[in-house]
Design an enzyme around this catalytic site. Structure first.
Site, PDB file in Angstrom:
ATOM      1  N   GLU A  42       0.835  -1.200   0.000  1.00 29.95           N
ATOM      2  CA  GLU A  42       0.000   0.000   0.000  1.00 29.95           C
ATOM      3  C   GLU A  42       0.876   1.258   0.000  1.00 29.95           C
ATOM      4  O   GLU A  42       1.904   1.303   0.680  1.00 29.95           O
ATOM      5  CB  GLU A  42      -0.845  -0.044   1.281  1.00 29.95           C
ATOM      6  CG  GLU A  42      -1.936   0.993   1.373  1.00 29.95           C
ATOM      7  CD  GLU A  42      -2.760   0.822   2.659  1.00 29.95           C
ATOM      8  OE1 GLU A  42      -2.341   0.032   3.538  1.00 29.95           O
ATOM      9  OE2 GLU A  42      -3.803   1.490   2.789  1.00 29.95           O
ATOM     10  N   LYS A 115     -10.218   2.567  -1.609  1.00 27.02           N
ATOM     11  CA  LYS A 115     -10.330   1.851  -0.323  1.00 27.02           C
ATOM     12  C   LYS A 115     -11.655   2.182   0.358  1.00 27.02           C
ATOM     13  O   LYS A 115     -11.947   3.352   0.625  1.00 27.02           O
ATOM     14  CB  LYS A 115      -9.148   2.265   0.559  1.00 27.02           C
ATOM     15  CG  LYS A 115      -9.007   1.511   1.857  1.00 27.02           C
ATOM     16  CD  LYS A 115      -7.676   1.900   2.536  1.00 27.02           C
ATOM     17  CE  LYS A 115      -7.413   1.166   3.826  1.00 27.02           C
ATOM     18  NZ  LYS A 115      -6.075   1.462   4.380  1.00 27.02           N
ATOM     19  N   CYS A 152      -5.743  -3.149   2.456  1.00 23.74           N
ATOM     20  CA  CYS A 152      -5.420  -3.160   3.878  1.00 23.74           C
ATOM     21  C   CYS A 152      -6.609  -3.423   4.810  1.00 23.74           C
ATOM     22  O   CYS A 152      -7.054  -4.541   4.915  1.00 23.74           O
ATOM     23  CB  CYS A 152      -4.699  -1.867   4.237  1.00 23.74           C
ATOM     24  SG  CYS A 152      -3.730  -2.026   5.768  1.00 23.74           S
TER      25      CYS A 152
END
Lengths: 310, 310
Positions: A42, A115, A152
């Site tokens: 990331e 995200k 993540c």
């Protein structure tokens, strides 16, 4: 269809030229070793600036089609690799995302994913920086298959993995940045790492779908000095559709690991354990609620009194 | 609130008196060792008759308030234990369920849960015997907390665990019956067992909620002789809210294991990893679909063209 996947885990290197040269060399090596798809951690072009909330890092945000994407496109084309990582996207003034980008082997942008689940806790002030994604859970079509790219914190949410699998993802990918608090005891560290590996392998198992993760590694100080910094724990892996390691997790710094996944394994696993066949979709409505505040009262022996509150 | 939980794993014993005496002794011992709640395997009063589809086992089905419930009620009251297992419920002619029953310490029926996800594959012909549950995912209130009782195949579905957690379950419980095909190689057996442990521990992790499982153990032949039977693999366990073992899995036959879970651990875990805070419920609509047949087309470099098909 088979696809050869590389997990690349790099430590942050403050000198930009050194950092970029290291990444480029890693991609070249991955390609030499047969990789068709490379997963980078990331925010690979930046330090993990979310350790504290501060205005300065916003200067590093860039429009989607900015220098980071240009660099990734050049590498993707040069090496003939599909490349996946995230960038700090400036969508407009005051609107920023942690955005996964997928570069095709010809250098074009195959697609993006913003995200969706944003963490926020001491050392990871992401809600300060990133607006939650607004593109939903949509896999990205590439020459190496349909990629269910998540980022993540998404990795803790079975919903995200399931939605990508239901949309036909051939592989779930997690570029990620997670590490230990150096002040925590060894037992806590082991438990956290084990939970992280377990929950992601479970996405592979529950969906009969391979999962690949690339995490940051190395120590990064908290520039505010308020916390002891983060020891990013690496341990990226590739799991087959039964949760079996095809690339085992390791804490090697600046690691390049390559292995193959095969759609046939996914097909066979789903035939053996046909979970998708048996989902009770008519009874899942409450997954769309935050919580169910009124639990049913305790019922007595005079059945039936069980409320039907699916 | 703390609660002391017993995992009891028994092998099927064809002689009824011996079998019942063994179960009773196990419950007594669990109580002596401090247990307040005892989890028994799935269909504990019957052989695992689903190994082949045949009419005879229907004769073993009984109304909810039948001899099995009466026996469990007596044991619950005698030992002052909350007891959880499943029975073969005859709801009416031609309508049968695999039904979890929860007995309160005073011998009353605290509640039931009818197995929602029904497996069906060689050796486990459950769709032939059991109508899928129609009570949804509703925890059962007891003197030892709100119990999120699920059954066996449910354990592969993150949706089921999540729904129970959202409804305030303090503990997820899985009475279960799963084993190896004796003809399978050791590597397959290890992979299956590992996947089973992993997916259930992941429910604990993703929900910050303890999980307890009790599985059948011992070998049971297939009465039709068509398959090599099932070696039920035991390995029940109690996991804390971070996926840590409080009772570790073991393949000991006729096992009684006791340990305590504490709501405080759940509270702290959820504060440290606040997944429930961050669920994107407005973007989960497609969890209610079977699959999304029309994946988005591959997009080119002219962003934005990503379809918003949350």
């Amino acid at each position: 269809m088979k696809r050869c996947v590389a997990v690349i885990e790099t430590a942050w290197e403050p000198d930009a030229d050194t950092h970029l040269a290291m990444l480029e060399a890693a991609l070249r090596e991955a390609r030499t070793r047969g990789a068709e798809l490379a997963l980078l951690p990331e925010l690979v072009f930046l330090p993990y600036f979310c350790q504290n909330p501060s205005r300065e890092p916003f200067a590093w945000a860039e429009p989607l089609e900015g220098p980071s994407l240009e660099r990734l496109a050049r590498w993707a084309k040069t090496f003939g690799l599909v490349i996946v990582t995230t960038i700090f996207e400036r969508r407009t003034a005051g609107l920023y995302h942690n955005t996964a980008v997928v570069l095709e082997t010809d250098g074009t942008l195959a697609g993006i994913y913003r995200k969706m689940h944003i963490p926020d806790d001491p050392g990871y002030f992401e809600k300060y920086y990133f607006t939650p994604g607004d593109l939903g859970f949509v896999p990205i079509e590439t020459s190496v298959g349909r990629l269910g790219v998540l980022v993540c914190w998404d990795q803790w949410f079975p919903e995200a993995a399931r939605l990508m699998a239901l949309a036909g993802a051939h592989l779930l990918l997690y570029p990620t940045a997670i590490g230990w608090n150096p002040a925590d005891p060894q037992s806590t560290r082991e438990q956290e790492l084990d939970a992280w590996l377990t929950v992601q392998r479970a996405h592979a198992i529950a969906n009969g779908c391979p999962v690949v993760t690339a995490n940051r590694c190395g120590f990064e100080a908290d520039s505010s000095g308020r916390t002891p910094g983060i020891q990013f724990w690496g341990h990226g892996f590739l799991s087959g559709p039964m949760g079996e390691y095809l690339i085992a997790p390791e804490h090697t710094q600046n690691r390049i690991a390559v292995a193959e996944v095969d759609d046939l394994a996914m097909e066979r696993t789903r035939q053996a354990w046909p979970f998708l066949r048996d989902r009770r979709i008519e009874a899942y409505q409450n997954l769309l609620t935050r919580a169910r505040e009124s639990p049913p009262g305790r019922i007595g022996p005079n059945f039936p009194k069980v409320p039907d509150s699916r």
